[in-house]
Design an enzyme around this catalytic site. Structure first.
Site, PDB file in Angstrom:
ATOM      1  N   GLY A 195      -4.268 100.706  31.160  1.00 26.57           N
ATOM      2  CA  GLY A 195      -2.978 100.839  31.827  1.00 26.57           C
ATOM      3  C   GLY A 195      -3.084 101.223  33.283  1.00 26.57           C
ATOM      4  CB  CYS A 226      11.661  78.717  19.032  1.00 24.31           C
ATOM      5  SG  CYS A 226      12.020  79.203  17.353  1.00 24.31           S
ATOM      6  CB  CYS A 265       9.637  75.978  17.740  1.00 26.28           C
ATOM      7  SG  CYS A 265      11.242  75.333  17.246  1.00 26.28           S
ATOM      8  CB  CYS A 294      15.365  78.213  16.206  1.00 23.78           C
ATOM      9  SG  CYS A 294      14.554  76.769  16.938  1.00 23.78           S
ATOM     10  CB  CYS A 305      11.952  75.751  13.541  1.00 23.82           C
ATOM     11  SG  CYS A 305      12.068  77.389  14.274  1.00 23.82           S
TER      12      CYS A 305
END
Lengths: 265, 285
Positions: B35, B270, B276, B245, B248
């Site tokens: 980080g 998606c 997807c 979606c 899908c």
């Protein structure tokens, strides 16, 4: 300070010895020594360039002196060397046991952050993570400095000069510091606003029992707020004593000049 | 990719070996201090700042001929930026295979998304980061933010979250929501939606972040604690459009809203095209 208050008999919470600091040929501080007792308001007065703001910065650890030392006695009674305790410790002090009220509220506030956020910052810096509590505390403090809590989400830019200064005071006092440095807190405000602000500061300081180092060129403000007075000239302390004694019976010629220059209303 | 499409005269993966070594050294440091932003000597790349120069340099430094590279932009493999970066590496890195399949990839360079398919050990995510400094909007001075990181003085970030709740009634930004890495460093997760933040936590994949213009690298090693900042009474909630979606039928993925005509027609699809497509193929089979 009430006579029954024993804390005044304790050790000083802030002590400075032999402070010297030069900027080139200018002696901004010359062998300055100062003691501040718990709950005491000490005013540093003097004309512009007398070294009073420099002294405040050195006392608060923001500037390092060429010689001399500043010691602070914390809540546990430990004596800390302000300029040698290391930055993490100094920063922790600065956001817990200390506070700093700047002359220009813009320097002490976050102008892009709402009033509530400004007051809450110190709480969050010491670990508060409950939004509702922080907001409630901020709201209480706004009320205490006579700002309507309905303005909690307004940014300081929408506030008047006096309100900004009061907001800065709320933001500083919210974590209940023991020691607050104030640099001309009433500077740049008009007279009636100044009077209210002084009144407010006096009330809060005595309610919370805060020790204050107040830098001002305003003798009237010093008389109203301070228990003790230090008069500076050319980086030296030329006179010090109880406020009324110094102002009513000034001994040093410079203090006499300073007191006689105050316009009678 | 035919050999004719490959550019002669360039070192493998465009960057010279000295630069790669310098970047790898910075990456090792970044992995060692999760980080923490590590400065590096960012090079001029053959594409403009803001198009992924940081990510490309990281990818170029770690890629080998046996790697399989996937590049996504907004979750999609077929957007301009993704296609051109993939083509770039195909031209300058002989032997490198490219893919659109998350499961096949060994290196995934990304802008804006973490794939829906869970990552596995051995995979490397490379994030393109426009602004690596999470405190940038609150404290513009670099010297000061560096100090705040060193002292782990992050009250300021909490002030921003306070402001968000005061103004919008909920914690957090919809993207680039700040995280604490390993309980020590505050980190900008790059502009991924807050929906993807939880995927960073304890991820088995190595996550590398490159900011080309700002010349900073940082990293989240595998299985590192990554927490989104929040308040006790306003916990962090990943944001997702409430929809399904249209292709899908997924109800658990991050969705893009598409305008389909000029009479207000719109649908959700998606954002992760690979995921997807896989779902659609499974449904058809």
């Amino acid at each position: 300070m009430s006579p029954g208050d024993e804390s005044i008999l304790d050790e000083p919470i802030l002590s400075a010895r032999n402070l010297s600091l030069s900027f080139g040929d200018v002696r901004a501080l010359d062998e300055v020594a100062i003691d501040l007792w718990p709950g005491e308001v000490l005013a540093i007065v003097g004309e512009s360039g007398s070294g009073k703001s420099t002294l405040l910065r050195v006392l608060a650890g923001e500037a390092r002196p060429d010689a001399g030392a500043v010691t602070y006695r914390d809540t546990t009674g430990t004596v800390l060397d302000v300029h040698n305790m290391g930055e993490p410790a100094l920063r922790r002090l600065a956001r817990t046991e200390w506070g700093f009220v700047r002359q220009d509220a813009r320097d002490g506030l976050r102008m892009g952050v709402s009033a509530g956020g400004n007051v809450g910052e110190r709480l969050m810096a010491v670990g508060a993570r409950h939004y509702g509590d922080i907001r409630a505390e901020a709201s209480r403090w706004l009320e205490r400095v006579e700002i309507s809590p309905t303005r909690i989400d307004d940014r300081p830019g929408l506030f008047s000069g006096g309100m900004r200064q009061r907001l800065q005071i709320a933001r500083t006092l919210v974590t209940r510091p023991r020691l607050v440095f104030m640099d001309e807190p009433t500077g740049g405000l008009d007279v009636s606003v100044q009077a209210r602000l002084l009144d407010l500061i006096r009330g809060l300081v005595s309610d919370l029992g805060i020790a204050v180092v107040l830098v001002t060129h305003d003798i009237a403000a010093a008389r109203l707020l301070a228990h003790r007075l230090v008069v500076m000239r050319d980086g030296r302390v030329v006179e010090e004593g109880l406020t009324d004694r110094v102002l009513d019976d000034p001994r040093h010629p410079y203090t006499q000049l300073l007191v006689s220059s105050v316009l009678a209303a | 990719m035919s050999a004719a499409m490959q550019n002669e005269g360039y070192n493998f993966a465009y960057l010279d070996e000295g630069t790669k070594r310098m970047i790898r050294r910075a990456l090792l440091k970044a992995v060692a201090v999760p980080g923490c932003q590590i400065p590096f000597g960012s090079r001029e790349m053959p594409l403009p700042y803001g198009w992924g120069t940081g990510g490309i340099q990281v990818t170029a430094s770690i890629v080998g001929p046996e790697d399989v590279l996937k590049v996504i932009d907004q979750g999609a493999d077929d957007t301009t930026n993704a296609v051109s970066i993939r083509r770039f590496f195909a031209r300058v890195a002989p032997g490198l295979r490219t893919t659109e399949r998350t499961v096949e990839a060994s290196i995934i360079q990304t802008r804006h998304r973490i794939p829906e398919t869970p990552l596995r050990e051995g995979q490397v995510m490379v994030y393109q980061v426009p602004q690596p400094e999470p405190l940038y909007k609150l404290e513009p001075r670099r010297a000061e933010t560096k100090r705040l990181h060193a002292l782990a003085d992050y009250g300021l970030m909490q002030v921003k979250l306070y402001e968000d709740i005061a103004r919008h009634g909920r914690v957090g930004s919809s993207y680039d929501h700040p995280v604490m890495v390993g309980g020590r460093y505050l980190m900008a997760p790059s502009p991924i939606p807050s929906f993807d933040n939880p995927k960073m936590h304890m991820s088995p994949a190595l996550q590398l972040f490159g900011a080309g213009r700002e010349r900073r690298l940082y990293a989240v090693p595998p299985y590192t604690d990554v927490r989104s900042l929040d308040f006790e009474d306003h916990p962090f909630v990943p944001l997702r459009a409430n929809g399904t979606c249209a292709l899908c039928g997924a109800r658990d993925t991050y969705l893009d809203e598409m305008v389909t005509d000029d009479r207000g027609g719109r649908l959700f699809v998606c954002s992760d095209t690979d995921h997807c497509g896989t779902k659609q193929a499974e449904a058809a089979a």
